[in-house]
Write a protein that holds these residues in place. Structure first.
Motif, PDB file in Angstrom:
ATOM      1  N   ALA A   1      48.454  41.130  37.184  1.00 24.06           N
ATOM      2  CA  ALA A   1      49.155  39.995  37.800  1.00 24.06           C
ATOM      3  C   ALA A   1      49.127  40.076  39.318  1.00 24.06           C
ATOM      4  N   ARG A   2      48.872  41.268  39.837  1.00 19.70           N
ATOM      5  CA  ARG A   2      48.815  41.410  41.297  1.00 19.70           C
ATOM      6  C   ARG A   2      47.486  40.960  41.868  1.00 19.70           C
ATOM      7  N   LEU A   3      46.517  40.750  40.990  1.00 15.78           N
ATOM      8  CA  LEU A   3      45.198  40.332  41.474  1.00 15.78           C
ATOM      9  C   LEU A   3      45.136  38.812  41.565  1.00 15.78           C
ATOM     10  N   THR A   4      44.278  38.311  42.454  1.00 13.85           N
ATOM     11  CA  THR A   4      44.044  36.867  42.473  1.00 13.85           C
ATOM     12  C   THR A   4      43.237  36.526  41.223  1.00 13.85           C
ATOM     13  N   GLU A   5      43.164  35.227  40.877  1.00 14.05           N
ATOM     14  CA  GLU A   5      42.407  34.841  39.683  1.00 14.05           C
ATOM     15  C   GLU A   5      40.966  35.326  39.766  1.00 14.05           C
ATOM     16  N   LYS A   6      40.368  35.210  40.942  1.00 12.72           N
ATOM     17  CA  LYS A   6      38.972  35.628  41.091  1.00 12.72           C
ATOM     18  C   LYS A   6      38.818  37.131  40.908  1.00 12.72           C
ATOM     19  N   HIS A   7      39.730  37.881  41.533  1.00 14.84           N
ATOM     20  CA  HIS A   7      39.676  39.336  41.372  1.00 14.84           C
ATOM     21  C   HIS A   7      39.819  39.714  39.902  1.00 14.84           C
TER      22      HIS A   7
ATOM     23  N   VAL B   1      39.101  37.898  37.179  1.00 14.01           N
ATOM     24  CA  VAL B   1      37.908  37.573  36.400  1.00 14.01           C
ATOM     25  C   VAL B   1      36.794  38.586  36.675  1.00 14.01           C
ATOM     26  N   VAL B   2      36.606  38.929  37.950  1.00 18.03           N
ATOM     27  CA  VAL B   2      35.577  39.908  38.293  1.00 18.03           C
ATOM     28  C   VAL B   2      35.893  41.245  37.613  1.00 18.03           C
ATOM     29  N   TYR B   3      37.129  41.653  37.707  1.00 20.83           N
ATOM     30  CA  TYR B   3      37.524  42.953  37.159  1.00 20.83           C
ATOM     31  C   TYR B   3      37.350  43.002  35.636  1.00 20.83           C
ATOM     32  N   LEU B   4      37.859  41.962  34.955  1.00 20.17           N
ATOM     33  CA  LEU B   4      37.774  41.965  33.486  1.00 20.17           C
ATOM     34  C   LEU B   4      36.333  41.793  33.012  1.00 20.17           C
ATOM     35  N   THR B   5      35.557  40.975  33.733  1.00 22.49           N
ATOM     36  CA  THR B   5      34.165  40.783  33.326  1.00 22.49           C
ATOM     37  C   THR B   5      33.394  42.092  33.438  1.00 22.49           C
TER      38      THR B   5
ATOM     39  N   VAL C   1      32.890  43.893  46.547  1.00 21.88           N
ATOM     40  CA  VAL C   1      34.134  44.186  47.268  1.00 21.88           C
ATOM     41  C   VAL C   1      35.350  43.823  46.408  1.00 21.88           C
ATOM     42  N   TYR C   2      35.281  42.653  45.763  1.00 26.37           N
ATOM     43  CA  TYR C   2      36.390  42.234  44.884  1.00 26.37           C
ATOM     44  C   TYR C   2      36.628  43.275  43.795  1.00 26.37           C
ATOM     45  N   LYS C   3      35.531  43.734  43.236  1.00 31.67           N
ATOM     46  CA  LYS C   3      35.643  44.704  42.145  1.00 31.67           C
ATOM     47  C   LYS C   3      36.331  45.961  42.664  1.00 31.67           C
ATOM     48  N   LYS C   4      35.893  46.399  43.868  1.00 30.36           N
ATOM     49  CA  LYS C   4      36.454  47.609  44.467  1.00 30.36           C
ATOM     50  C   LYS C   4      37.932  47.389  44.804  1.00 30.36           C
TER      51      LYS C   4
END
Lengths: 118, 221
Positions: free
Chosen positions: B158-164, B166-170, B202-205
């Motif tokens: 929940a602390r991540l933005t929607e984009k972060h 999606v990138v993280y879960l993908t 970077v988002y992933k990191k």
């Protein structure tokens, strides 16, 4: 008392994402946790819109997904984007190109001025 | 042909009939057998697809579509499921894991299907790791511990933005140790999120760091 120190860490986080419904389970351990967390309730009847006729005929519903950001959001984000995205300088608007050239010229002049001073 | 004829047929036999789908003489039997298989697993797949879709921030209808498409994928290429690779006597679970994997991939790359057909549909084979069920030795956690784990993960994500998110879960949905994501998927991610590959990295990191920090703060309580 159980602590999470032993439960989730950066090494097993995928396994826990798959156990708690963020990803689909990929092995029996994850499946068992998943089912424990989301048990089938008694008399639970869910009306899934999943149709065997569409499946067999290859006409399944496609995803008409709501965009994650609506167009207004995208427009508002876009104005903050760097103009030199993807390194395609030929896409830069002329006023930006002029500004870059001006800055470059200024930098070069400053550098040569310094040299002369020395 | 009435599928009920196959209602109590074993999953193993159903899979055999289904594999005959391209033979004219058995086409109807294959359809009836697949219908029986469908009703056997519909509730399980449907429910899980809804749960995962909702946890990704979508609605339950996305879950239904993902489930429907996963069943369609299995029906369109039933030969890619190889029961002998299951390493377990529980064939039902092996089939479930196979369909889960298809559904997971569909969800992870579903974004681009909104505008154009997915490059994954049809030609490529879905690579599945068949879990080794018999050799699994694992602790059985209590519900309260699993629930706590869910809460920690939900709080962290929940602390991540929607984009972060999606990138993280993908990445987690696809990434295997030491392997990169499929090229078309990376491209789709870039296009969908309007990010460059560097930004995605970077988002992933950033997402990983955020989760790590969160786990340090809240995961040990």
């Amino acid at each position: 008392m159980a602590t999470n120190k032993e439960i989730i860490n950066m090494e097993n986080i995928t396994e826990w994402l798959s156990s708690t419904g963020f990803l689909f389970p990929s092995n029996e351990m994850e499946l068992e946790r998943f089912n424990k967390l989301y048990p089938d309730l008694e008399n639970e009847v869910i009306d899934y819109n999943i149709d065997i006729e569409r499946i067999l005929s290859g006409n399944t519903r496609s995803l008409t997904i709501k965009p994650m950001f609506d167009n207004d959001d995208i427009a508002s984000i876009r104005q903050y984007k760097m103009v030199a995205r993807f390194g395609k300088s030929d896409q830069l608007p002329p006023n930006i190109m002029d500004k870059i050239k001006k800055n470059e010229a200024k930098k070069n002049n400053d550098a040569s001025d310094k040299k002369e001073e020395n | 042909m009435d599928w009920k004829q196959y209602e109590h047929t074993s999953t193993e036999d159903l899979l055999t009939y289904i594999s005959w789908k391209d033979q004219d003489a058995y086409k109807e039997d294959a359809k009836a057998a697949y219908t029986s298989l469908f009703f056997r697993f519909k509730e399980d797949i449907g429910k899980k697809a809804r749960i995962v879709a909702i946890n990704w921030g979508y609605d339950k209808d996305v879950g239904d579509v993902i489930a429907e498409q996963a069943f369609e994928r299995f029906w369109s290429r039933p030969y890619t499921f190889e029961a002998e690779k299951c390493k377990t006597s529980d064939l039902d679970k092996c089939v479930l894991f196979y369909i889960y994997r298809i559904a997971q991939r569909l969800l992870a790359d579903y974004k681009k299907t909104a505008d154009k057909p997915s490059p994954y549909t049809g030609e490529e084979e879905v690579q599945v790791d068949y879990p080794d069920l018999e050799n699994m030795d694992y602790p059985k956690e209590k519900l309260k511990d699993i629930r706590k784990a869910y809460e920690v993960l939900a709080g962290a994500l929940a602390r991540l933005t929607e984009k972060h998110k999606v990138v993280y879960l993908t990445y987690h949905a696809y990434e295997k140790k030491g392997l990169k994501l499929p090229r078309p998927l990376l491209k789709a991610l870039r296009e969908e999120l309007e990010l460059t590959q560097n930004t995605i990295r970077v988002y992933k990191k950033e997402a990983k760091e955020e989760i790590k920090t969160y786990l340090k703060l809240y995961g040990n309580k």
